[in-house]
Design a protein around this motif. Structure first.
Motif, PDB file in Angstrom:
ATOM      1  N   GLY A 120     125.022  -9.321  37.467  1.00 16.58           N
ATOM      2  CA  GLY A 120     124.595  -7.934  37.614  1.00 16.58           C
ATOM      3  C   GLY A 120     125.433  -6.975  36.796  1.00 16.58           C
ATOM      4  O   GLY A 120     125.839  -5.916  37.290  1.00 16.58           O
ATOM      5  N   VAL A 121     125.730  -7.314  35.532  1.00 16.74           N
ATOM      6  CA  VAL A 121     126.524  -6.428  34.686  1.00 16.74           C
ATOM      7  C   VAL A 121     125.805  -5.093  34.513  1.00 16.74           C
ATOM      8  O   VAL A 121     124.576  -5.013  34.620  1.00 16.74           O
ATOM      9  CB  VAL A 121     126.799  -7.064  33.310  1.00 16.74           C
ATOM     10  N   ASP A 122     126.574  -4.042  34.256  1.00 20.91           N
ATOM     11  CA  ASP A 122     125.974  -2.712  34.086  1.00 20.91           C
ATOM     12  C   ASP A 122     125.224  -2.600  32.770  1.00 20.91           C
ATOM     13  O   ASP A 122     124.220  -1.898  32.676  1.00 20.91           O
ATOM     14  CB  ASP A 122     127.065  -1.643  34.161  1.00 20.91           C
ATOM     15  N   LEU A 139     116.004  -9.238  30.361  1.00 23.38           N
ATOM     16  CA  LEU A 139     117.221  -8.557  30.818  1.00 23.38           C
ATOM     17  C   LEU A 139     117.019  -7.052  30.860  1.00 23.38           C
ATOM     18  O   LEU A 139     117.412  -6.381  31.834  1.00 23.38           O
ATOM     19  CB  LEU A 139     118.387  -8.911  29.886  1.00 23.38           C
ATOM     20  N   ILE A 140     116.398  -6.508  29.828  1.00 24.58           N
ATOM     21  CA  ILE A 140     116.145  -5.071  29.779  1.00 24.58           C
ATOM     22  C   ILE A 140     115.176  -4.657  30.878  1.00 24.58           C
ATOM     23  O   ILE A 140     115.366  -3.631  31.548  1.00 24.58           O
ATOM     24  CB  ILE A 140     115.618  -4.676  28.384  1.00 24.58           C
ATOM     25  N   ASP A 141     114.142  -5.454  31.094  1.00 17.44           N
ATOM     26  CA  ASP A 141     113.167  -5.144  32.153  1.00 17.44           C
ATOM     27  C   ASP A 141     113.805  -5.169  33.539  1.00 17.44           C
ATOM     28  O   ASP A 141     113.309  -4.525  34.466  1.00 17.44           O
ATOM     29  CB  ASP A 141     111.997  -6.134  32.103  1.00 17.44           C
ATOM     30  N   SER A 142     114.908  -5.903  33.686  1.00 17.36           N
ATOM     31  CA  SER A 142     115.593  -5.950  34.977  1.00 17.36           C
ATOM     32  C   SER A 142     116.409  -4.688  35.243  1.00 17.36           C
ATOM     33  O   SER A 142     116.970  -4.529  36.327  1.00 17.36           O
ATOM     34  CB  SER A 142     116.506  -7.176  35.047  1.00 17.36           C
ATOM     35  N   GLY A 143     116.493  -3.808  34.248  1.00 22.72           N
ATOM     36  CA  GLY A 143     117.227  -2.561  34.412  1.00 22.72           C
ATOM     37  C   GLY A 143     118.564  -2.525  33.710  1.00 22.72           C
ATOM     38  O   GLY A 143     119.275  -1.519  33.786  1.00 22.72           O
ATOM     39  N   THR A 144     118.921  -3.594  33.012  1.00 26.31           N
ATOM     40  CA  THR A 144     120.204  -3.649  32.301  1.00 26.31           C
ATOM     41  C   THR A 144     120.060  -3.021  30.921  1.00 26.31           C
ATOM     42  O   THR A 144     119.177  -3.375  30.159  1.00 26.31           O
ATOM     43  CB  THR A 144     120.677  -5.103  32.155  1.00 26.31           C
TER      44      THR A 144
END
Length: 371
Positions: A120-122, A139-144
């Motif tokens: 869960g890195v920022d 990864l981007i779609d997960s909010g990162t």
């Protein structure tokens, strides 16, 4: 055995006779505390051995205060300097770094993405393999938030901080041509990545504009062990073997552009063994301006790359995105300048150049939108 208890904000507050809120504001850099009070509180915190509880802070802020960093090749001095700059800049803002290496392997890169999603890195700062991008989209779609560095993935909606390798190679090639050489060689690594392709494009543009005949221009691919693993460092033997195979037929008054400075180690030896003099017979420019470049004999001209600036800028771009998560602005593509460092290896007699070659130093430029 008795274990020492962790020093808390309450302990510091009791020691200085102030509220816990005041102590917290002082140690987190909030403006509502005077510099005198802040200095006093920090001195007491240091004396007591206070270490911030990052997990507790993460729960309060909804952040783990960690930046994932994925690179391809840790043996490359450019990436070593890049990593150091990222770590230093992140530390200033309270972020730790989770470093992973892909070794130019798409499967390793996908595993790195999975690790970052588990942790869960920022945000993530990434030198991509450039062999597929679905995992980065996930990864981007997960909010990162993600910032790409040095190599771009133009179809992925995230920021990019890089170097204009095409322009840098073009300018380095023009420099060699300006010394009066009448044939040009490029020694380039045998990897199918955008940075290599861009240098070839820049070299080709320069020799084409100056009208060199096709038989006076060669692009040579230096075999690389990095097909096996990017952690394997460059070896002088790779460029030495290639140079030895062509040096006998190398024309006098030849210019050679190298895709990295390490190729000079093998090339210099091969030329010396063949009785070819630098820069009298052959003039050479490298790429990277590594620490040994100025200590070769003769000292190697080279393109200096802004690795520290690039790492710092990537962190700043990422933190700007993290500070404004709700805003969906277009991707930012930023290029940072290189510098041609001219030394003895290319210091041949100057000639009048063809009309208006580009400036030797490229300027940083930033643009909004897709690239």
């Amino acid at each position: 055995m008795a274990h020492a208890r962790r020093v808390t904000l309450q302990d510091i507050a009791a020691a200085v006779g102030l509220s816990v809120n005041t102590v917290s504001r002082a140690l987190t850099g909030k403006d509502q505390v005077s510099e005198e009070t802040r200095a006093m509180i920090k001195a007491v915190a240091d004396r007591l051995g206070y270490v911030p509880n990052t997990m507790a802070r993460s729960l309060v802020l909804g952040q783990v205060m960690t930046i994932g960093v994925v690179i391809t090749n840790p043996s490359n001095p450019f990436y070593a300097r890049l990593i150091s700059a990222i770590e230093q800049r992140g530390r200033v803002h309270g972020y730790s770094m989770l470093l992973m290496v892909s070794e130019e392997n798409p499967d390793n890169e996908r595993r790195a993405v999975e690790s970052m999603m588990r942790w869960g890195v920022d945000g993530a700062i990434v030198v991509p393999v450039q062999a597929g991008d679905d995992h980065w989209r996930r990864l981007i779609d997960s909010g990162t938030r993600v910032v790409l560095v040095n190599r771009d993935l133009s179809d992925v909606d995230c920021d990019f901080a890089g170097i204009d390798y095409e322009r840098s190679a073009y300018e380095a090639s023009l420099h060699l041509l300006d010394t009066g050489v009448d044939s040009m060689y490029l020694f380039e690594e045998d990897l199918r990545i955008s940075t290599v392709a861009a240098r070839i494009d820049g070299f080709t543009r320069a020799v084409t504009e100056r009208g060199l005949p096709a038989d006076a221009v060669r692009v040579l691919r230096v075999p690389t062990r990095r097909h096996e693993a990017s952690t394997l460092p460059w070896e002088a033997a790779e460029s030495y073997d290639l140079a030895r195979s062509v040096v006998a037929g190398l024309p006098d008054n030849c210019g050679i552009l190298l895709g990295n400075d390490y190729f000079a180690l093998g090339l210099y030896r091969a030329l010396r063994e063949a009785g070819r003099r630098i820069p009298d017979d052959v003039r050479i420019v490298g790429f990277g301006d590594d620490t040994f470049a100025g200590y070769l004999d003769p000292a190697l001209s080279s393109v200096r790359l802004p690795s520290e600036q690039l790492g710092t800028a990537a962190v700043d771009q990422l933190l700007a995105r993290l500070a404004d998560r709700a805003t969906r602005t277009p991707r930012v593509t930023a290029f940072y300048p290189t510098e041609l460092v001219v030394r003895a290896s290319s210091a041949g007699p100057a000639v009048v150049p063809a009309p208006a070659p580009a400036a030797r130093r490229t300027r940083a430029r930033t643009r909004q939108g897709s690239s």
